[in-house]
Design a protein around this motif. Structure first.
Motif, mmCIF file in Angstrom:
data_model
loop_
_atom_site.group_PDB
_atom_site.id
_atom_site.type_symbol
_atom_site.label_atom_id
_atom_site.label_comp_id
_atom_site.label_asym_id
_atom_site.label_seq_id
_atom_site.Cartn_x
_atom_site.Cartn_y
_atom_site.Cartn_z
ATOM 1 N N TYR A 44 87.313 33.054 28.857
ATOM 2 C CA TYR A 44 87.791 34.418 28.675
ATOM 3 C C TYR A 44 86.992 35.148 27.589
ATOM 4 C CZ TYR A 44 91.767 33.791 31.789
ATOM 5 O OH TYR A 44 92.565 33.585 32.889
ATOM 6 N N LEU A 104 90.386 38.113 34.530
ATOM 7 C CA LEU A 104 91.417 37.091 34.327
ATOM 8 C C LEU A 104 91.544 36.164 35.530
ATOM 9 C CD1 LEU A 104 94.216 39.197 32.619
ATOM 10 C CD2 LEU A 104 92.766 37.479 31.561
ATOM 11 N N GLY A 123 93.191 35.960 26.717
ATOM 12 C CA GLY A 123 92.184 36.593 27.565
ATOM 13 C C GLY A 123 92.458 38.069 27.778
#
Length: 161
Positions: A44, A104, A123
Motif C-alpha cells: 500500500y 486498495l 492503505g
C-alpha cells in the motif's frame, strides 16, 4: 456544484486526458504487486507513491483542459472562479477516489496477501494523503498560477514565434 463536477468529469472523460495517468497507475500497481506475498502495508505504500504521481498528473490535465475563453464562459455560468476551482478540485478528488479503490483492491487481486483491517485503514490513509498532496501540487503548478509561454503544453503555435 454537483453540475459543475459532473460537467468537468464528462469533459475530461470525453477528452481522454485521464487515460495516461490511469494506465500509469494500473501499470505501476501491476508491476509493483504481481507475485507479491510480502506485507500488505509495504504494498500500500507503493500504491500511495503511484497515487501521488497520478494525482498531480490528473489535476494538471483537468486544470489545463480549457483554454482561456472557454474557461471564462464556464466561470460566468458557474457564478465565480472560486466555484470553478472547487469544481475542478472536486473532480480531481473523485478521480483520485476511484484510483484509491483500485489501489486498495489490485494488490489483493495480483498478489497473495492476508487482509487485516489495520492494513486496509493504513492503505486508505496513505492513498488519500498522497491524493490530497498531489492535488495541491497540481494546483500550484497549474496554468492558473503560472501563465506564461513556457508553461503551456508545447506545440508549434504556442511556444515558437
Amino acid at each position: 456544484m454537483n453540475a459543475l463536477v459532473r460537467y468537468m468529469f464528462t469533459v475530461i472523460l470525453l477528452s481522454q486526458r485521464y487515460l495516461a495517468p490511469v494506465l500509469l497507475f494500473v501499470g505501476l500497481m501491476a508491476v509493483l504487486t504481481s507475485s507479491d506475498s510480502g506485507p500488505l502495508a509495504a504494498t500500500y505504500g507503493s500504491a500511495a507513491g503511484a497515487m501521488l504521481v497520478c494525482s498531480v498528473w490528473l489535476t494538471l490535465a483537468l486544470i489545463g483542459l480549457d483554454d482561456q475563453p472557454h474557461r471564462s464562459i464556464v466561470v460566468v455560468n458557474a457564478g465565480s472562479s472560486l466555484r470553478v476551482l472547487l469544481g475542478s478540485v472536486g473532480t480531481a478528488l473523485l478521480w483520485c477516489l476511484l484510483l484509491a479503490v483500485a489501489g486498495l483492491l489490485l494488490p489483493l487481486m495480483f498478489g497473495s496477501h492476508t487482509l487485516a483491517p489495520a492494513d486496509l485503514v493504513l492503505g486508505t490513509e496513505a492513498q488519500l494523503t498522497c491524493a490530497f498532496t498531489g492535488i495541491a501540487i497540481g494546483l500550484v503548478c497549474s496554468l492558473l498560477v503560472f501563465r506564461g509561454r513556457a508553461t503551456r503544453w508545447c506545440s508549434p503555435r504556442c511556444c515558437w514565434p
